[in-house]
Write a protein that holds these residues in place. Structure first.
Motif, PDB file in Angstrom:
ATOM      1  N   VAL A   1      32.472  36.320  46.004  1.00 55.75           N
ATOM      2  CA  VAL A   1      31.909  35.255  45.024  1.00 55.75           C
ATOM      3  C   VAL A   1      33.039  35.440  43.847  1.00 55.75           C
ATOM      4  CG1 VAL A   1      30.037  34.853  43.582  1.00 55.75           C
ATOM      5  CG2 VAL A   1      29.618  36.183  45.777  1.00 55.75           C
TER       6      VAL A   1
ATOM      7  N   VAL B   1      30.747  28.667  40.310  1.00 58.18           N
ATOM      8  CA  VAL B   1      30.777  29.591  41.151  1.00 58.18           C
ATOM      9  C   VAL B   1      31.225  29.445  42.651  1.00 58.18           C
ATOM     10  CG1 VAL B   1      29.375  31.411  42.225  1.00 58.18           C
ATOM     11  CG2 VAL B   1      29.013  30.527  39.952  1.00 58.18           C
ATOM     12  N   ARG B   2      31.952  29.881  43.304  1.00 61.77           N
ATOM     13  CA  ARG B   2      32.229  29.643  44.687  1.00 61.77           C
ATOM     14  C   ARG B   2      32.204  30.861  45.538  1.00 61.77           C
ATOM     15  NH1 ARG B   2      31.250  25.132  44.685  1.00 61.77           N
ATOM     16  NH2 ARG B   2      32.455  23.738  43.344  1.00 61.77           N
ATOM     17  N   VAL B   3      31.349  30.593  46.762  1.00 64.50           N
ATOM     18  CA  VAL B   3      31.143  31.820  47.594  1.00 64.50           C
ATOM     19  C   VAL B   3      31.871  31.373  48.761  1.00 64.50           C
ATOM     20  CG1 VAL B   3      29.203  32.937  48.759  1.00 64.50           C
ATOM     21  CG2 VAL B   3      28.903  32.085  46.507  1.00 64.50           C
TER      22      VAL B   3
ATOM     23  N   ASP C   1      27.082  27.366  49.847  1.00 70.31           N
ATOM     24  CA  ASP C   1      26.852  26.737  49.123  1.00 70.31           C
ATOM     25  C   ASP C   1      25.495  26.744  48.065  1.00 70.31           C
ATOM     26  OD1 ASP C   1      27.679  24.022  47.373  1.00 70.31           O
ATOM     27  OD2 ASP C   1      26.173  23.069  48.662  1.00 70.31           O
TER      28      ASP C   1
ATOM     29  N   SER D   1      25.957  29.902  46.019  1.00 67.08           N
ATOM     30  CA  SER D   1      26.608  29.413  44.889  1.00 67.08           C
ATOM     31  C   SER D   1      25.788  28.542  43.845  1.00 67.08           C
ATOM     32  CB  SER D   1      27.849  28.550  45.247  1.00 67.08           C
ATOM     33  OG  SER D   1      28.558  28.056  44.194  1.00 67.08           O
TER      34      SER D   1
END
Length: 169
Positions: free
Chosen positions: A32, A88-90, A68, A71
């Motif tokens: 994350v 935020v990117r997961v 997604d 996120s």
């Protein structure tokens, strides 16, 4: 403009070229990243409770959700009084293994790769033994251990258990 370029660069580092659309499961390793907030970066293996611990947010349930979806949930939590318009990117760094047992040369757990087929899984396990059946293969999937009949071209998912029975002839 510089923030946009930095954000796109972050995406290229975190997300692999293949689309990550499989839901996360226990045993997956996830990453994350919160843009411009390095102290909020989390790299964690999903434990048996199906959650991760996220700074400022706390416990986040991740099992059964796509990167997604996770996120968006983390962005909403951080936007609620912690950060202004968080990005935020997961990503899934590594999926849980798949398993193959029965009449293959080396039964066991193996690292999952996207697009894996039963024939590829058999090859990874060293091939079929001389006593292996050429049909009647199956796999079990999911928390309910649902049984599915498969062929060589059937897709394998993370956590699947492939069974190759013995031939009777």
């Amino acid at each position: 403009m510089n923030r946009l370029i930095a954000f796109i660069s972050m995406l290229l580092i975190v997300l692999p070229l293949n689309a990550q659309v499989l839901p996360i499961g226990v045993g997956d390793h996830i990453h994350v990243v919160v843009h411009n907030e390095p102290d909020l970066t989390v790299k964690e293996k999903v434990g048996t409770h199906g959650t991760i611990n996220m700074p400022l947010v706390g416990v986040v349930t991740v099992v059964g959700k796509t990167p997604d979806e996770i996120s968006k949930a983390i962005m909403a939590a951080l936007d609620d009084g912690y950060l202004v318009e968080p990005q935020v990117r997961v990503a899934i760094d590594r999926y849980r293994p798949f398993y193959i047992r029965g009449k293959v040369e080396s039964a066991g757990a193996y690292e999952y790769v996207i697009g894996l087929t039963v024939s590829q899984a058999i090859a990874i396990a060293g091939g079929l033994t001389p006593r292996a059946s050429n049909s009647g293969w199956y796999l079990t999937r999911g928390p309910n251990k649902t049984r599915h009949d498969v062929t060589a071209e059937s897709k394998v998912l993370p956590g699947d258990v492939i069974e190759i029975p013995e031939s009777f002839f």
